[in-house]
Write a protein that holds these residues in place. Structure first.
Motif, PDB file in Angstrom:
ATOM      1  N   UNK A 134      73.938 142.628  26.753  1.00 50.13           N
ATOM      2  CA  UNK A 134      72.826 141.774  27.149  1.00 50.13           C
ATOM      3  C   UNK A 134      72.536 140.743  26.061  1.00 50.13           C
ATOM      4  N   UNK A 135      71.737 139.762  26.431  1.00 50.09           N
ATOM      5  CA  UNK A 135      71.295 138.775  25.459  1.00 50.09           C
ATOM      6  C   UNK A 135      70.348 139.416  24.455  1.00 50.09           C
ATOM      7  N   UNK A 136      70.560 139.111  23.189  1.00 50.47           N
ATOM      8  CA  UNK A 136      69.685 139.558  22.115  1.00 50.47           C
ATOM      9  C   UNK A 136      69.265 138.316  21.346  1.00 50.47           C
ATOM     10  N   UNK A 137      68.020 137.911  21.500  1.00 45.18           N
ATOM     11  CA  UNK A 137      67.550 136.674  20.888  1.00 45.18           C
ATOM     12  C   UNK A 137      67.639 136.698  19.363  1.00 45.18           C
ATOM     13  N   UNK A 138      67.737 137.881  18.781  1.00 45.34           N
ATOM     14  CA  UNK A 138      67.849 138.002  17.327  1.00 45.34           C
ATOM     15  C   UNK A 138      69.300 137.939  16.859  1.00 45.34           C
ATOM     16  N   UNK A 139      70.239 137.959  17.812  1.00 45.50           N
ATOM     17  CA  UNK A 139      71.661 137.957  17.469  1.00 45.50           C
ATOM     18  C   UNK A 139      72.348 136.761  18.123  1.00 45.50           C
ATOM     19  N   UNK A 195      75.317 135.935  18.173  1.00 45.67           N
ATOM     20  CA  UNK A 195      76.647 136.267  18.689  1.00 45.67           C
ATOM     21  C   UNK A 195      76.584 137.081  19.974  1.00 45.67           C
ATOM     22  N   UNK A 196      75.383 137.333  20.496  1.00 47.78           N
ATOM     23  CA  UNK A 196      75.253 138.119  21.718  1.00 47.78           C
ATOM     24  C   UNK A 196      75.444 137.226  22.944  1.00 47.78           C
ATOM     25  N   UNK A 197      75.448 137.834  24.116  1.00 51.04           N
ATOM     26  CA  UNK A 197      75.576 137.110  25.375  1.00 51.04           C
ATOM     27  C   UNK A 197      74.508 136.016  25.465  1.00 51.04           C
ATOM     28  N   UNK A 198      74.915 134.824  25.936  1.00 56.88           N
ATOM     29  CA  UNK A 198      74.005 133.689  25.943  1.00 56.88           C
ATOM     30  C   UNK A 198      72.888 133.756  26.948  1.00 56.88           C
ATOM     31  N   UNK A 199      73.066 134.552  28.021  1.00 56.86           N
ATOM     32  CA  UNK A 199      72.076 134.615  29.084  1.00 56.86           C
ATOM     33  C   UNK A 199      72.376 135.861  29.916  1.00 56.86           C
ATOM     34  N   UNK A 234      78.413 128.018  29.156  1.00 59.60           N
ATOM     35  CA  UNK A 234      79.634 128.817  29.244  1.00 59.60           C
ATOM     36  C   UNK A 234      79.767 129.673  27.990  1.00 59.60           C
ATOM     37  N   UNK A 235      80.127 130.938  28.178  1.00 56.63           N
ATOM     38  CA  UNK A 235      80.392 131.825  27.041  1.00 56.63           C
ATOM     39  C   UNK A 235      81.857 132.237  27.029  1.00 56.63           C
ATOM     40  N   UNK A 236      82.365 132.444  25.823  1.00 53.23           N
ATOM     41  CA  UNK A 236      83.731 132.939  25.611  1.00 53.23           C
ATOM     42  C   UNK A 236      83.647 134.251  24.843  1.00 53.23           C
ATOM     43  N   UNK A 237      84.356 135.267  25.345  1.00 52.51           N
ATOM     44  CA  UNK A 237      84.399 136.563  24.658  1.00 52.51           C
ATOM     45  C   UNK A 237      85.848 136.973  24.473  1.00 52.51           C
ATOM     46  N   UNK A 238      86.297 136.985  23.218  1.00 50.90           N
ATOM     47  CA  UNK A 238      87.661 137.403  22.906  1.00 50.90           C
ATOM     48  C   UNK A 238      87.745 138.922  22.928  1.00 50.90           C
ATOM     49  N   UNK A 275      80.213 136.597  21.199  1.00 53.36           N
ATOM     50  CA  UNK A 275      80.187 135.636  22.292  1.00 53.36           C
ATOM     51  C   UNK A 275      80.061 134.230  21.708  1.00 53.36           C
ATOM     52  N   UNK A 276      81.025 133.386  22.048  1.00 58.65           N
ATOM     53  CA  UNK A 276      80.991 131.992  21.606  1.00 58.65           C
ATOM     54  C   UNK A 276      80.379 131.153  22.720  1.00 58.65           C
ATOM     55  N   UNK A 277      79.470 130.233  22.364  1.00 58.02           N
ATOM     56  CA  UNK A 277      78.690 129.518  23.370  1.00 58.02           C
ATOM     57  C   UNK A 277      79.088 128.043  23.450  1.00 58.02           C
ATOM     58  N   UNK A 278      79.138 127.521  24.681  1.00 59.07           N
ATOM     59  CA  UNK A 278      79.361 126.097  24.935  1.00 59.07           C
ATOM     60  C   UNK A 278      78.236 125.618  25.858  1.00 59.07           C
TER      61      UNK A 278
END
Length: 267
Positions: free
Chosen positions: A113-118, A120-124, A147-151, A161-164
């Protein structure tokens, strides 16, 4: 095809006849949001009121929903994709992302899930669609965060999670759907036009109505790729149907498609 009352519309290719087949989910009307064919040839059906069902193509269903399994109950499932190694990613409209491995005991499910303190977490936590590329990278279309990218990551490492987003060149942070093409690109249907995202370098090319987009506003769930390689994307003004190989690069000086070829066509 999908049906709004938890049924599938099946067509017999030999006869052309259609039939409705009800999912084994009791009396509740779950609603079907999407269909995914995995690497083993099984059909996975995502459900709006929560859960997924696996259909073997015959008469057998296995459902992760309803009275016998409540792990996704109440969470609208918007998409499901397989990683190629026996695991599955499951997207929801309000509860983030799940990774499910049916091979392990108790069918273990991991939740992201999204973690506003992290950062690198899911963007939404509101996810529209998923896609896994040939490198095992998961691409995530988000309702309000681009858009998020997760390797791929191991058990002893944390997911990154990388965010665009608009700041990176997207026309909108609302991405309704995404379709990969044969060149390693992603085609993103957004709330403000169509984008071609180059996964190799993060380069983004945007297309609007001047280049033939049906409308600036595309729709959730209205996207697929045909067997002969056409990408189809739907929105408020109809459908766009095109071959990715036919779409020219944008002229950087005018930020338009090359005037000699307008590749996006309305239907």
């Amino acid at each position: 095809e999908v049906h709004e009352h938890g049924k599938l519309v099946l067509q017999d290719h030999a006869t052309g006849a259609y039939a409705l087949q009800k999912l084994p989910l009791g009396s509740r009307s779950y609603g079907v949001t999407g269909i995914h064919l995995d690497n083993q040839g099984a059909v996975w059906i995502s459900l709006y009121l929560g859960g997924v069902c696996r259909w073997d193509g015959g008469g057998h269903y296995t459902c992760l929903a309803g009275p016998d399994d409540t792990r996704f109950e109440g969470h609208a499932v918007t998409d499901i994709v397989d990683t190629g190694d026996g695991r599955y990613w499951i997207a929801t409209l309000e509860s983030g992302l799940y990774r499910w491995d049916p091979r392990v005991k108790d069918n273990a499910v991991e939740h992201f899930k999204q973690d506003l303190k992290n950062p690198d977490s899911l963007g939404d936590d509101a996810i529209s669609a998923l896609s896994v590329d040939k490198h095992g990278v998961l691409w995530i279309a988000l309702q309000s965060a681009g858009l998020d990218r997760l390797a791929p990551f191991g058990r002893k490492s944390d997911p990154v999670f990388q965010h665009y987003r608009v700041a990176d060149g997207l026309p909108s942070d609302t991405v309704y759907g995404l379709e990969p093409d044969e060149f390693g690109n992603l085609w993103l249907a957004t709330a403000h036009g169509l984008s071609r995202f180059h996964t190799a370098d993060g380069k983004i090319q945007n297309f609007d109505e001047e280049q033939g987009a049906q409308n600036l506003d595309f729709n959730f769930g209205a996207h697929f790729t045909t067997r002969d390689g056409y990408i189809v994307l739907g929105g408020a003004g109809g459908l766009n149907r095109f071959r990715p190989a036919d779409v020219n690069d944008i002229d950087r000086k005018s930020t338009r498609l090359n005037s000699s070829h307008i590749p996006l066509s309305r239907m």
